[in-house]
Design an enzyme around this catalytic site. Sequence first.
Site, PDB file in Angstrom:
ATOM      1  N   HIS A 266     -36.764  72.445  49.204  1.00  0.00           N
ATOM      2  CA  HIS A 266     -37.386  71.122  49.267  1.00  0.00           C
ATOM      3  C   HIS A 266     -38.410  71.123  50.389  1.00  0.00           C
ATOM      4  CE1 HIS A 266     -34.672  69.609  46.324  1.00  0.00           C
ATOM      5  NE2 HIS A 266     -33.689  70.171  46.987  1.00  0.00           N
ATOM      6  N   ILE A 267     -39.603  70.709  50.053  1.00  0.00           N
ATOM      7  CA  ILE A 267     -40.699  70.708  51.021  1.00  0.00           C
ATOM      8  C   ILE A 267     -40.403  69.702  52.134  1.00  0.00           C
ATOM      9  CG2 ILE A 267     -43.164  70.199  51.292  1.00  0.00           C
ATOM     10  CD1 ILE A 267     -43.356  70.920  48.197  1.00  0.00           C
ATOM     11  N   SER A 268     -39.995  68.516  51.738  1.00  0.00           N
ATOM     12  CA  SER A 268     -39.709  67.458  52.722  1.00  0.00           C
ATOM     13  C   SER A 268     -38.242  67.530  53.139  1.00  0.00           C
ATOM     14  CB  SER A 268     -40.003  66.084  52.103  1.00  0.00           C
ATOM     15  OG  SER A 268     -39.120  65.841  51.012  1.00  0.00           O
TER      16      SER A 268
ATOM     17  N   ASN B 118     -37.641  74.614  43.249  1.00  0.00           N
ATOM     18  CA  ASN B 118     -37.727  73.246  43.750  1.00  0.00           C
ATOM     19  C   ASN B 118     -37.556  72.330  42.538  1.00  0.00           C
ATOM     20  OD1 ASN B 118     -38.296  70.739  44.725  1.00  0.00           O
ATOM     21  ND2 ASN B 118     -40.059  71.370  45.945  1.00  0.00           N
TER      22      ASN B 118
ATOM     23  N   HIS C 126     -31.487  65.316  42.270  1.00  0.00           N
ATOM     24  CA  HIS C 126     -30.585  64.204  42.581  1.00  0.00           C
ATOM     25  C   HIS C 126     -29.950  63.587  41.340  1.00  0.00           C
ATOM     26  CE1 HIS C 126     -32.896  64.855  46.171  1.00  0.00           C
ATOM     27  NE2 HIS C 126     -33.996  64.397  45.601  1.00  0.00           N
TER      28      HIS C 126
ATOM     29  N   TYR D 249     -45.854  65.745  51.653  1.00  0.00           N
ATOM     30  CA  TYR D 249     -45.811  67.069  51.015  1.00  0.00           C
ATOM     31  C   TYR D 249     -46.963  67.984  51.438  1.00  0.00           C
ATOM     32  CZ  TYR D 249     -42.412  64.742  48.007  1.00  0.00           C
ATOM     33  OH  TYR D 249     -41.312  64.056  47.538  1.00  0.00           O
TER      34      TYR D 249
ATOM     35  N   ARG E 135     -50.472  64.651  45.953  1.00  0.00           N
ATOM     36  CA  ARG E 135     -49.352  63.708  45.896  1.00  0.00           C
ATOM     37  C   ARG E 135     -48.816  63.450  47.302  1.00  0.00           C
ATOM     38  NH1 ARG E 135     -43.331  65.727  44.122  1.00  0.00           N
ATOM     39  NH2 ARG E 135     -42.332  63.681  44.168  1.00  0.00           N
TER      40      ARG E 135
ATOM     41  N   ARG F 284     -31.804  60.487  47.880  1.00  0.00           N
ATOM     42  CA  ARG F 284     -32.234  61.894  47.946  1.00  0.00           C
ATOM     43  C   ARG F 284     -31.253  62.758  48.737  1.00  0.00           C
ATOM     44  NH1 ARG F 284     -37.652  61.634  46.075  1.00  0.00           N
ATOM     45  NH2 ARG F 284     -38.554  59.609  46.573  1.00  0.00           N
TER      46      ARG F 284
ATOM     47  N   PRO G 147     -40.412  68.474  38.230  1.00  0.00           N
ATOM     48  CA  PRO G 147     -41.327  67.374  37.967  1.00  0.00           C
ATOM     49  C   PRO G 147     -42.169  66.950  39.169  1.00  0.00           C
ATOM     50  CG  PRO G 147     -39.046  66.611  38.008  1.00  0.00           C
ATOM     51  CD  PRO G 147     -39.011  68.112  37.976  1.00  0.00           C
ATOM     52  N   ASN G 148     -43.416  66.684  38.871  1.00  0.00           N
ATOM     53  CA  ASN G 148     -44.406  66.138  39.809  1.00  0.00           C
ATOM     54  C   ASN G 148     -44.920  67.147  40.831  1.00  0.00           C
ATOM     55  OD1 ASN G 148     -44.267  63.452  38.693  1.00  0.00           O
ATOM     56  ND2 ASN G 148     -42.233  63.316  39.615  1.00  0.00           N
TER      57      ASN G 148
ATOM     58  N   ALA H 279     -37.221  65.694  41.665  1.00  0.00           N
ATOM     59  CA  ALA H 279     -36.261  64.584  41.578  1.00  0.00           C
ATOM     60  C   ALA H 279     -35.033  64.925  40.726  1.00  0.00           C
ATOM     61  CB  ALA H 279     -36.959  63.343  41.024  1.00  0.00           C
TER      62      ALA H 279
ATOM     63  N   ASP I 236     -25.166  72.952  35.670  1.00  0.00           N
ATOM     64  CA  ASP I 236     -24.471  73.752  34.646  1.00  0.00           C
ATOM     65  C   ASP I 236     -25.278  74.991  34.260  1.00  0.00           C
ATOM     66  OD1 ASP I 236     -22.332  72.035  34.587  1.00  0.00           O
ATOM     67  OD2 ASP I 236     -22.914  71.025  32.723  1.00  0.00           O
TER      68      ASP I 236
ATOM     69  N   ARG J 242     -34.892  60.948  54.348  1.00  0.00           N
ATOM     70  CA  ARG J 242     -35.547  60.016  53.432  1.00  0.00           C
ATOM     71  C   ARG J 242     -34.504  59.077  52.795  1.00  0.00           C
ATOM     72  NH1 ARG J 242     -39.420  63.380  49.652  1.00  0.00           N
ATOM     73  NH2 ARG J 242     -40.078  61.258  49.130  1.00  0.00           N
TER      74      ARG J 242
ATOM     75  N   GLU K 125     -32.653  77.126  46.488  1.00  0.00           N
ATOM     76  CA  GLU K 125     -33.171  75.757  46.309  1.00  0.00           C
ATOM     77  C   GLU K 125     -34.109  75.431  47.477  1.00  0.00           C
ATOM     78  OE1 GLU K 125     -29.993  72.898  46.292  1.00  0.00           O
ATOM     79  OE2 GLU K 125     -31.344  71.165  46.349  1.00  0.00           O
TER      80      GLU K 125
HETATM   81  C1  DQA Z   1     -38.710  67.322  46.768  1.00  0.00           C
HETATM   82  C2  DQA Z   1     -37.810  66.181  47.226  1.00  0.00           C
HETATM   83  C3  DQA Z   1     -37.357  65.330  46.047  1.00  0.00           C
HETATM   84  O1  DQA Z   1     -36.534  64.276  46.489  1.00  0.00           O
HETATM   85  C4  DQA Z   1     -38.560  64.741  45.344  1.00  0.00           C
HETATM   86  O2  DQA Z   1     -38.152  64.004  44.198  1.00  0.00           O
HETATM   87  C5  DQA Z   1     -39.565  65.766  44.975  1.00  0.00           C
HETATM   88  C6  DQA Z   1     -39.883  66.809  45.946  1.00  0.00           C
HETATM   89  C7  DQA Z   1     -39.287  68.101  47.972  1.00  0.00           C
HETATM   90  O3  DQA Z   1     -39.796  69.208  47.733  1.00  0.00           O
HETATM   91  O4  DQA Z   1     -39.237  67.644  49.104  1.00  0.00           O
HETATM   92  O5  DQA Z   1     -40.183  65.710  43.923  1.00  0.00           O
HETATM   93  O6  DQA Z   1     -37.950  68.226  45.990  1.00  0.00           O
END
Ligand code: DQA
Length: 154
Positions: free
Chosen positions: A106-108, A79, A85, A23, A18, A117, A10-11, A82, A92, A113, A104
């Site tokens: 994560h950009i940040s 990735n 978390h 990011y 964003r 998270r 998502p997002n 959210a 599963d 943070r 897995e």
């Molecule tokens: C994220 C970190 C997550 O906490 C956040 O909800 C995202 C992006 C990252 O790539 O840093 O949507 O996965």
Amino acid sequence: MSTILLLNGPNLNLLGTREPALYGSTTLADVQALCERVCQTAGHSLEAFQSNHEGALIDHIHSAGQRFKSGELLGVVFNPGAYTHTSVALFDAITGVAPMPLMEVHISNVHAREAFRHHSYVSPAAAGVIIGLGVEGYTVAVQALLRRAPNAPR
Ligand code: DQA
């Protein structure tokens, strides 16, 4: 030739606009093109899918598991946004298709943070976790999967 699946939750469709301070300004299309180039250089291909819906991500993990079994897919770079978390269902799904490797990303740096998270439901099911390298983390994850390919140079 095998395929790597690049999965974004998502997002992440908003990447580039964003919260650029967190990011960056690279778009998801740019990330996909970058990863595709890395795969093609190694003689493999990349498929990309992004969804804001948990069930659609789960469906893609299931079909990736089938394709891994048949030797068509090397693994998944994921990735989960959210859902990282919150989602026992993603944990599963990934354990349900073991031993398919899933990296897995994560950009940040999620550990620098908010406390909510800091926990990932996905990490215990992942083959590796790449955090805080910016969008470069995606290509690092792709390279890690490529090195696991049966005919990869050692
Ligand atoms: C994220 C970190 C997550 O906490 C956040 O909800 C995202 C992006 C990252 O790539 O840093 O949507 O996965």
